[in-house]
Design an enzyme around this catalytic site. Structure first.
Site, PDB file in Angstrom:
ATOM      1  N   GLU A 183       0.831  -1.193   0.000  1.00  0.00           N
ATOM      2  CA  GLU A 183       0.000   0.000   0.000  1.00  0.00           C
ATOM      3  C   GLU A 183       0.866   1.244   0.000  1.00  0.00           C
ATOM      4  O   GLU A 183       1.909   1.289   0.667  1.00  0.00           O
ATOM      5  CB  GLU A 183      -0.888   0.001   1.252  1.00  0.00           C
ATOM      6  CG  GLU A 183      -1.726   1.248   1.449  1.00  0.00           C
ATOM      7  CD  GLU A 183      -2.422   1.296   2.799  1.00  0.00           C
ATOM      8  OE1 GLU A 183      -3.377   2.074   2.941  1.00  0.00           O
ATOM      9  OE2 GLU A 183      -1.999   0.561   3.715  1.00  0.00           O
TER      10      GLU A 183
ATOM     11  N   GLU B 225     -11.665   1.765   6.396  1.00  0.00           N
ATOM     12  CA  GLU B 225     -10.579   2.137   7.303  1.00  0.00           C
ATOM     13  C   GLU B 225     -10.708   3.624   7.640  1.00  0.00           C
ATOM     14  O   GLU B 225      -9.846   4.426   7.317  1.00  0.00           O
ATOM     15  CB  GLU B 225      -9.215   1.844   6.666  1.00  0.00           C
ATOM     16  CG  GLU B 225      -8.071   1.951   7.659  1.00  0.00           C
ATOM     17  CD  GLU B 225      -6.708   1.891   6.987  1.00  0.00           C
ATOM     18  OE1 GLU B 225      -5.782   1.314   7.583  1.00  0.00           O
ATOM     19  OE2 GLU B 225      -6.552   2.430   5.878  1.00  0.00           O
TER      20      GLU B 225
END
Length: 261
Positions: A146, A243
């Site tokens: 990521e 998230e």
């Protein structure tokens, strides 16, 4: 809920007022299709497997141990002097994933200023990721990476989705994929829709939070109708990981899942 999108509750952020073990059932009750948490190791894998079976929710992804968070560490994969530690963390994580049915593991790169970065840091990162991808492939587990924006995580080794995409393409391993974080993409100054299309062949998982604020979709400036449409356009069929930091109680801020954000 329709087959797309399928939302995964990031229980590091959502339902945080509950003990870890109770967050899984809370996510199920709230209508989530899966759960995720970056570091579940405090709960033994066999105990977590029982909790997951009890509510019939899959655990989508978690991360390898990522160093000392109190010291600002966000992964150790780039550091040559920590190869043995990385290898130990990798096999621990793979074993935990097998015991809990997890099919994706996030490997954080690390934090290091541009002035300190040397060729050996990237070489170490590539070596560690290829090892992880090889070992993951043996077990049917995909390794994901990521990007984290400089505005949010200063000096993270992969500051943009383009830098993560370049790393994956350089390695060319079929068991490597991209965790595309829409919040970080926008925080880096990039167009999330263009990024989705540019990375379409590599996206293995998606994270969402609005920007600014990192709260629920619909609380900031990101057009999540457009994001969902773009993911549908590229044929993304995975989970969308939530998230974000709830602005209040988690359950009080979930209307965005039912209506256009």
């Amino acid at each position: 809920m329709s087959s797309f999108p399928r939302y995964s509750a990031h229980i590091g952020y959502l339902f945080a007022d509950l003990p870890f073990e109770q967050r899984i059932a809370a996510a199920r009750s709230a209508g989530f299709s899966a759960i995720e948490h970056p570091s579940p190791y405090a709960v033994p894998a066999d105990e977590l497997a029982v909790l997951l079976r009890a509510v019939a929710l899959p655990y989508v992804q978690f991360g390898l141990r990522s160093g000392n968070a109190a010291h600002g560490e966000k992964g150790i994969a780039i550091f040559p002097d920590r190869r043995d530690e990385f290898r130990s963390n990798l096999f621990e994580g793979l074993g935990y994933a097998e015991a809990t049915g997890v099919r994706m593991i996030h490997v954080m790169a690390g934090v290091l200023s541009a002035e300190q970065q040397k060729p050996e840091h990237r070489e170490c990162y590539i070596d560690n990721l290829l090892l992880a991808a090889d070992e993951g492939e043996k077990r049917g587990i995909r390794i994901i990476i990521e990007a984290m924006s400089s505005a949010t995580v200063p000096n993270y080794f992969l500051p943009t989705a383009a830098s993560a995409k370049d790393a994956i393409e350089q390695m060319g391993h079929r068991s490597l994929g991209l965790l595309l974080d829409i919040f970080h993409t926008v925080a880096a100054g990039d167009d999330p829709i263009a990024t989705i299309h540019d990375c379409r062949q590599l996206i293995a998982h998606v994270h969402i939070a609005d920007h600014p604020g990192r709260h629920e979709p619909g609380s900031g400036a990101i057009n999540y109708d457009a994001v969902r449409s773009a993911l549908g356009d590229i044929g993304y069929g995975g989970y969308i990981g939530c998230e974000y930091v709830p602005a209040g109680k988690t359950v009080e801020g979930l209307d965005w899942m039912k209506y256009p954000a």
